[in-house]
Design a protein around this motif. Structure first.
Motif, PDB file in Angstrom:
ATOM      1  N   THR A 383       0.799  -1.237   0.000  1.00  0.00           N
ATOM      2  CA  THR A 383       0.000   0.000   0.000  1.00  0.00           C
ATOM      3  C   THR A 383       0.824   1.276   0.000  1.00  0.00           C
ATOM      4  O   THR A 383       0.252   2.370  -0.044  1.00  0.00           O
ATOM      5  CB  THR A 383      -0.928   0.017   1.228  1.00  0.00           C
ATOM      6  OG1 THR A 383      -0.130  -0.014   2.422  1.00  0.00           O
ATOM      7  CG2 THR A 383      -1.874  -1.171   1.200  1.00  0.00           C
ATOM      8  N   SER A 384       2.141   1.186   0.077  1.00  0.00           N
ATOM      9  CA  SER A 384       2.928   2.421   0.182  1.00  0.00           C
ATOM     10  C   SER A 384       4.258   2.291  -0.552  1.00  0.00           C
ATOM     11  O   SER A 384       4.697   1.195  -0.911  1.00  0.00           O
ATOM     12  CB  SER A 384       3.174   2.779   1.653  1.00  0.00           C
ATOM     13  OG  SER A 384       3.923   1.766   2.289  1.00  0.00           O
ATOM     14  N   PHE A 385       4.915   3.462  -0.730  1.00  0.00           N
ATOM     15  CA  PHE A 385       6.171   3.564  -1.458  1.00  0.00           C
ATOM     16  C   PHE A 385       7.174   4.380  -0.627  1.00  0.00           C
ATOM     17  O   PHE A 385       6.787   5.055   0.328  1.00  0.00           O
ATOM     18  CB  PHE A 385       5.951   4.228  -2.820  1.00  0.00           C
ATOM     19  CG  PHE A 385       4.974   3.496  -3.696  1.00  0.00           C
ATOM     20  CD1 PHE A 385       5.423   2.560  -4.620  1.00  0.00           C
ATOM     21  CD2 PHE A 385       3.611   3.744  -3.597  1.00  0.00           C
ATOM     22  CE1 PHE A 385       4.525   1.885  -5.420  1.00  0.00           C
ATOM     23  CE2 PHE A 385       2.707   3.072  -4.403  1.00  0.00           C
ATOM     24  CZ  PHE A 385       3.152   2.134  -5.321  1.00  0.00           C
ATOM     25  N   CYS A 386       8.438   4.338  -1.013  1.00  0.00           N
ATOM     26  CA  CYS A 386       9.456   5.115  -0.289  1.00  0.00           C
ATOM     27  C   CYS A 386      10.521   5.614  -1.253  1.00  0.00           C
ATOM     28  O   CYS A 386      10.638   5.151  -2.394  1.00  0.00           O
ATOM     29  CB  CYS A 386      10.091   4.292   0.832  1.00  0.00           C
ATOM     30  SG  CYS A 386      11.122   2.918   0.272  1.00  0.00           S
ATOM     31  N   PRO A 399       1.818   7.395  -0.284  1.00  0.00           N
ATOM     32  CA  PRO A 399       0.681   6.649  -0.847  1.00  0.00           C
ATOM     33  C   PRO A 399       0.860   6.288  -2.317  1.00  0.00           C
ATOM     34  O   PRO A 399       0.301   5.283  -2.786  1.00  0.00           O
ATOM     35  CB  PRO A 399      -0.492   7.599  -0.638  1.00  0.00           C
ATOM     36  CG  PRO A 399       0.120   8.959  -0.577  1.00  0.00           C
ATOM     37  CD  PRO A 399       1.448   8.775   0.083  1.00  0.00           C
ATOM     38  N   THR A 400       1.637   7.122  -3.067  1.00  0.00           N
ATOM     39  CA  THR A 400       1.792   6.876  -4.505  1.00  0.00           C
ATOM     40  C   THR A 400       3.228   7.160  -4.938  1.00  0.00           C
ATOM     41  O   THR A 400       4.002   7.815  -4.233  1.00  0.00           O
ATOM     42  CB  THR A 400       0.872   7.798  -5.327  1.00  0.00           C
ATOM     43  OG1 THR A 400       1.297   9.172  -5.121  1.00  0.00           O
ATOM     44  CG2 THR A 400      -0.590   7.638  -4.910  1.00  0.00           C
ATOM     45  N   ARG A 401       3.568   6.648  -6.119  1.00  0.00           N
ATOM     46  CA  ARG A 401       4.888   6.936  -6.681  1.00  0.00           C
ATOM     47  C   ARG A 401       5.039   8.422  -6.949  1.00  0.00           C
ATOM     48  O   ARG A 401       6.113   9.004  -6.763  1.00  0.00           O
ATOM     49  CB  ARG A 401       5.085   6.142  -7.980  1.00  0.00           C
ATOM     50  CG  ARG A 401       5.210   4.626  -7.766  1.00  0.00           C
ATOM     51  CD  ARG A 401       5.431   3.904  -9.095  1.00  0.00           C
ATOM     52  NE  ARG A 401       5.598   2.477  -8.903  1.00  0.00           N
ATOM     53  CZ  ARG A 401       6.751   1.889  -8.640  1.00  0.00           C
ATOM     54  NH1 ARG A 401       7.863   2.618  -8.582  1.00  0.00           N
ATOM     55  NH2 ARG A 401       6.810   0.580  -8.465  1.00  0.00           N
ATOM     56  N   GLN A 402       3.957   9.055  -7.413  1.00  0.00           N
ATOM     57  CA  GLN A 402       3.996  10.476  -7.707  1.00  0.00           C
ATOM     58  C   GLN A 402       4.286  11.297  -6.463  1.00  0.00           C
ATOM     59  O   GLN A 402       5.013  12.297  -6.507  1.00  0.00           O
ATOM     60  CB  GLN A 402       2.664  10.920  -8.332  1.00  0.00           C
ATOM     61  CG  GLN A 402       2.622  12.380  -8.762  1.00  0.00           C
ATOM     62  CD  GLN A 402       3.645  12.710  -9.849  1.00  0.00           C
ATOM     63  OE1 GLN A 402       4.158  11.820 -10.528  1.00  0.00           O
ATOM     64  NE2 GLN A 402       3.933  13.991 -10.013  1.00  0.00           N
TER      65      GLN A 402
END
Length: 615
Positions: A383-386, A399-402
């Motif tokens: 559900t998440s990115f870093c 929450p998003t790649r953007q």
């Protein structure tokens, strides 16, 4: 009854007074005093005086001891012969106590120490004086130095104004400088005395403060002399030494006839910092100060930026707390636990731990558009990115790649401003082990799969940098930094925190030794290339044998607050000018003040590498 004769200038007066008031007729041997300023011992006028501080600034070598010129040598010989003493005591003056006590910028510490060695020169006044006296005195003769410098932090009120008039305009030296100058003179006098078979006696321990300076109850009428209480303690010591001197302090009767030539070599006359005994073994552990050759000092108005390993966070906090301009270009609008957990104010920008030189140069390249990584985002979970280059700045991820990309743009803009405007960068080298992308060479603070991303041996590689690679990365970084910011200066340190884990085949202790050795050598090489880069020995302060491991916590890895205190005490005293009473700001608001006042638990430093630990 045996006899002893004490010879000297003004420093024997307190000895004579103490003897006459409290010891006359009570000691064996009995003492007689030859005060060279008495009229019968002067030839054609008063005895030549040693130079004061003003003359010393013109020629530091003039702080020399009693001189044969101006002495009625015939009268002195006759007095010594008629006394028929069993013991002799020569009270020497030498490098004046006033010169050890004060001076400030009038004469540097290093110059004082260097010029002290002139007492060993073939024609030095002290050597001339000993050559004159030694044949006249008994075999058991002793050298006695002047009292150590006073431990007072100010002279006004302790001494009559007329007695300190000549030195009142000069600033007082720090206690450690006073002590080192006096001790160095004693060492040289002892060496010279040994050439003539004369035993050197340091004043008794009872006259010293814990810092090695003169006890207040021993102060004389001015800062350069002792009082009768000082004289009593010294005379008591002399009596004791002479009582056992028939065996303990005997010297060859012919020793004075063949003084050896002065042995000069490149290790004579160096500052205390060059000698292990004086700078490591003798000082208390908390007083060891391994700083030397400071190239510049941080001013309160300088914009000071920090980056590096988790140990660098301690420097960030202490600089801010010390009233310096801790330069922050990426600040939080609020001061709460959430913003703290997101990496605000750990460093000057929100880049997290920059462990390696490769990360540092790539951070610069990314900020100025010279390098764009192929993989700018890692998936953290379903559900998440870093951000791969600072994977823990958002505890819950993005929450998003953007969202990662947008935050990265803001961050790199802040980093670009940081490099363009900083005055001093303090960078702590932490590791040589690193994980890089096989696609474009991007360097990460932690291995893929630890805090984000997915480890794939075909896509990522482990590297353990050597000296040449670290030097090359640092050299490129400082060359580029100087192009965009010609005024920039830098202080390099090496983190004393051992590796949490190693990916090499070595034991983690051996891997730690390799890593820190490489970083220390690389830092030294860089300071030889760039005059505006200075190495600060925080690593040595924490890990040196003087500390005996006492600056590490129970895990033998975490640096305790006492260690950080020692590091920052030396840092602030040696590398900074006095700070303004109120901290200056560049970026953060008053919320930062409260934040740093609360950040006293130094074990809380955010450290990505700790994720490597095994449960």
């Amino acid at each position: 009854m045996r006899k002893a004769i004490v010879i000297g200038h003004s420093h024997i007066l307190c000895l004579r007074a103490a003897y006459r008031e409290r010891l006359d007729g009570k000691t064996d041997p009995a003492f007689e005093f030859l005060w060279l300023r008495e009229k019968q011992y002067q030839a054609g006028g008063p005895v030549k005086q040693k130079a004061g501080p003003a003359a010393l600034r013109r020629d530091p070598a003039r702080g020399a001891t009693s001189q044969v010129s101006g002495i009625n040598s015939k009268a002195v010989r006759a007095k010594i012969k008629s006394t028929a003493a069993d013991f002799g005591v020569i009270c020497i003056n030498g490098f004046s106590t006033a010169s050890a006590l004060c001076g400030g910028e009038a004469i540097s510490h290093a110059d004082k120490l260097a010029h002290l060695t002139r007492v060993l020169d073939p024609n030095s006044p002290l050597r001339t004086w000993l050559e004159f006296l030694r044949p006249l005195l008994p075999p058991q003769t002793f050298l006695l130095p002047p009292p150590p410098p006073v431990a007072a932090t100010q002279l006004q009120g302790l001494f009559p104004a007329e007695r300190i008039e000549r030195i009142a305009h000069l600033p007082l030296e720090p206690l450690e400088i006073r002590r080192s100058v006096w001790k160095r003179y004693c060492e040289l006098a002892a060496e010279l005395g040994g050439e003539y078979g004369i035993h050197f006696l340091e004043p008794p321990a009872s006259v010293f403060t814990p810092e090695g300076l003169l006890q207040e109850e021993c102060y004389g009428g001015d800062p350069m002399h002792g009082n009768p209480e000082y004289g009593f303690r010294v005379m008591t010591m002399l009596t004791s030494v002479m009582a056992e001197g028939a065996t303990a302090h005997r010297v060859p009767p012919t020793a004075h006839r063949t003084p050896r030539k002065t042995q000069r070599h490149p290790y004579v006359g160096l500052p205390d910092s060059a000698y292990w005994k004086q700078s490591v073994a003798d000082p208390a552990p908390g007083e060891v100060d391994p700083v030397a050759g400071v190239r510049f000092k941080i001013k309160p108005e300088d914009k000071v930026a920090t980056a590096g390993s988790c140990f660098a966070q301690h420097i960030s906090k202490r600089l801010r707390g010390g009233g310096f301009n801790f330069f922050v270009t990426e600040a939080s609008a609020t001061d709460d636990e959430a913003s703290r957990a997101r990496g605000f104010y750990d460093f000057s920008a929100r880049y997290g731990n920059v462990y390696t030189a490769r990360q540092l140069v790539q951070l610069f390249d990314r900020a100025f558009g010279f390098f764009t990584p192929i993989e700018p985002v890692w998936r953290r979970d379903n559900t998440s990115f870093c951000d791969p280059f600072r994977p823990r700045i958002e505890p819950d991820g993005f929450p998003t790649r953007q969202a990662v990309r947008l935050e990265m743009e803001t961050h790199l803009k802040a980093v670009r401003r940081l490099f363009l405007e900083l005055d001093v960068l303090v960078f702590t080298l932490g590791l040589t082990e690193c994980w890089i992308s096989r696609l474009d060479g991007a360097a990460y603070p932690v291995a893929p799969g630890v805090a984000g991303g997915v480890y794939d041996s075909d896509q990522y590689a482990f590297v353990n940098f050597g000296v040449a690679e670290v030097v090359a990365d640092l050299k490129r970084f400082f060359e580029q930094l100087r192009l965009v910011n010609p005024k920039a200066r830098a202080i390099l340190t090496v983190s004393p925190v051992p590796l949490m884990a190693t990916r090499t085949d070595q034991h983690v202790l051996a891997a730690t030794t390799y890593s820190k050795s490489v970083l220390r050598v690389a830092a030294e090489e860089i300071t030889r290339i760039f005059d505006h880069v200075y190495y600060f020995p925080s690593y040595e302060i924490i890990t040196g044998p003087h500390a005996a491991g006492g600056y590490y916590g129970p895990d033998r890895r975490s640096v305790l607050e006492a260690g950080v205190d020692h590091v920052m005490r030396v840092f602030m005293s040696r590398l900074t000018e006095s700070a303004a009473p109120a901290p200056q700001r560049t970026g953060p608001g008053s919320a930062v003040d409260s934040y740093f006042s609360e950040m006293e638990d130094l074990d809380q430093a955010a450290c990505d590498e700790e994720l490597y630990g095994k449960a």
